[in-house]
Design an enzyme around this catalytic site. Structure first.
Site, PDB file in Angstrom:
ATOM      1  N   ALA A   1       3.274   5.747  -3.052  1.00 37.94           N
ATOM      2  CA  ALA A   1       4.499   6.460  -3.400  1.00 37.94           C
ATOM      3  C   ALA A   1       4.712   6.476  -4.908  1.00 37.94           C
ATOM      4  CB  ALA A   1       5.691   5.805  -2.711  1.00 37.94           C
TER       5      ALA A   1
ATOM      6  N   GLY B   1       0.820  -1.211   0.000  1.00 39.67           N
ATOM      7  CA  GLY B   1       0.000   0.000   0.000  1.00 39.67           C
ATOM      8  C   GLY B   1       0.850   1.256   0.000  1.00 39.67           C
ATOM      9  N   ASP B   2       1.865   1.290   0.839  1.00 38.01           N
ATOM     10  CA  ASP B   2       2.778   2.430   0.872  1.00 38.01           C
ATOM     11  C   ASP B   2       3.506   2.591  -0.454  1.00 38.01           C
ATOM     12  OD1 ASP B   2       2.762   3.472   3.725  1.00 38.01           O
ATOM     13  OD2 ASP B   2       3.161   1.359   4.085  1.00 38.01           O
ATOM     14  N   SER B   3       4.001   1.483  -0.996  1.00 43.20           N
ATOM     15  CA  SER B   3       4.770   1.552  -2.234  1.00 43.20           C
ATOM     16  C   SER B   3       3.909   2.006  -3.406  1.00 43.20           C
ATOM     17  CB  SER B   3       5.400   0.189  -2.542  1.00 43.20           C
ATOM     18  OG  SER B   3       6.283  -0.191  -1.497  1.00 43.20           O
TER      19      SER B   3
END
Length: 413
Positions: free
Chosen positions: A189, A184-186
């Site tokens: 980003a 999710g973070d990647s």
């Protein structure tokens, strides 16, 4: 080499672009990594270390500096490569003023704080654009900068849940699972990086900067294929399906006598080639398996049939057959497989980055590849908090030795 010289001589398609990164942990810093890999000069602002009981400085910096397994916090070496590290206490007015001066020289600002934090520090988009009209502000957050949930605390796992990923990930008879990476973070980003590149194109035409608002849950939602349309059109709700995509067959990991192997042969012509490799070409014309729809209806029995065959072969034997018959397939790689693989080596997918602490750190190269302006890993991750204070603050902002010493003595940097 001066900051200005480095900006002009750095290779990569984003050479000459200055990025100020104010985020922490994964979503903001991974966006900065991607931009840095493509040649941008990335200046990361971190909280300064503070004197401990023995007088030595402790703490400070991005928590990613200590993330990893055991005594090897190597995640930082990847996510902070190609970055310069400066320190500034953003909780106080002088630290905020220092950050604003640096941002005034930048092309892109990245932040992944809780919405409203920049505004609290006197760095609202309106205030920053008043000084630097061409600034592109990438804001990565759990729920986005607007909407009823915008001020909630959010992180990658919550975005994966809200975006629909977690509900369908895992085995059907077990609780929802997660991936072994912070997807999710990647994703958020990556969308933030993509937005910044598009915003640079707009700025090239108009001179205008803008805000790129990348929400974790929306980044996940974007890759959920037809999950919502299927539900609206027919009431179909995707559920956890383990290692398969329902109705896509054969496409799975199959057992061999000495391991596991992935085969993707759901297309009609490819399924025919798989049947030939199995020594059972008649299966391709069997009404039960003749096309995509029918194979999907009999996914379990087809996987069982293929598994009985693959169990009689080693991974190497099965791979040779798949290559011979042109069937998309591959073994499940572990780190040593990647290091040893001739394709990884030929494309330099893994590189050794010199580092003062670790000697060399083997890590993934920069991607995608550019034929004219290749990206590169030009410097290792900053070893200490504020490592580049002198060069950046002196050369980019013109601060004197006395000013730097004063700021450091009072814990501002």
């Amino acid at each position: 080499m001066s900051v200005v010289q480095e900006r002009l001589e750095t290779p990569g398609p984003l050479a000459g672009i200055r990025v100020v990164e104010m985020g922490q942990l994964i979503a903001g810093p991974f966006c900065g990594q991607l931009l840095g890999d493509m040649g941008a000069e990335v200046i990361k602002i971190e909280p300064p270390a503070r004197p401990g009981p023995d007088g030595k400085k402790v703490g400070g910096g991005d928590p990613m500096r200590v993330w990893g397994r055991g005594d090897y916090p190597l995640w930082w070496e990847v996510v902070a490569r190609n970055k310069k590290a400066v320190s500034a206490d953003l909780r106080v007015a002088e630290g905020q003023a220092l950050a604003r001066k640096l941002i005034a020289t930048a092309d892109i600002l990245i932040e992944n704080f809780r919405p409203g934090t920049l505004e609290k520090w006197g760095m609202s988009p309106e205030a920053l654009h008043a000084v630097n009209p061409g600034l592109i502000i990438v804001r990565v957050s759990g729920y986005g900068q607007s909407g009823p949930y915008s001020d909630r605390a959010g992180f990658g796992g919550i975005g994966e849940a809200m975006g629909g990923w977690r509900a369908i990930n895992g085995d059907p008879d077990r609780p929802a699972s997660r991936m072994g990476v912070s997807i999710g973070d990647s994703l958020a980003a990556t969308y933030g990086c993509m937005g910044a590149l598009a915003a640079l194109r707009h700025r090239d035409r108009t001179g205008e900067g803008q805000v790129v608002d990348s929400a974790l849950y929306e980044a996940v939602l974007q890759v959920m294929e037809s999950l919502v349309p299927e539900y609206v059109a027919s009431g179909y709700v995707r559920e956890r399906s383990g290692s398969v995509l329902p109705g896509i067959a054969p496409s799975n990991v199959y057992p061999c006598s000495d391991g596991e192997y992935l085969i993707g042969a759901n297309q009609d012509t490819v399924f025919g080639r798989l049947c030939t490799a199995m020594g059972r070409p008649e299966l391709a014309k069997d009404p039960r398996y003749i096309d995509h729809i029918n194979r999907g209806k009999r996914q379990v029995e087809l996987d069982d049939l293929i598994s009985e065959w693959t169990k009689t072969l080693t991974v190497a034997e099965l791979e040779a057959l798949m290559i011979e018959h042109g069937v998309p397939a591959g073994k499940l790689y572990r780190p040593q497989d990647m290091i040893d693989d001739p394709h990884f080596q030929a494309r330099e997918a893994l590189i050794d980055v010199p580092h003062p602490r670790w000697g060399q750190v083997k890590m993934q190269n920069t991607f995608p590849k550019f034929s004219k302006t290749p990206g590169s890993v030009r410097r290792s991750a900053p070893a200490t908090v504020g490592q580049d204070n002198e060069s950046v603050y002196r050369e980019a902002l013109g601060l004197s030795d006395a000013e730097l010493a004063d700021l450091e003595s009072r814990g501002i940097i």
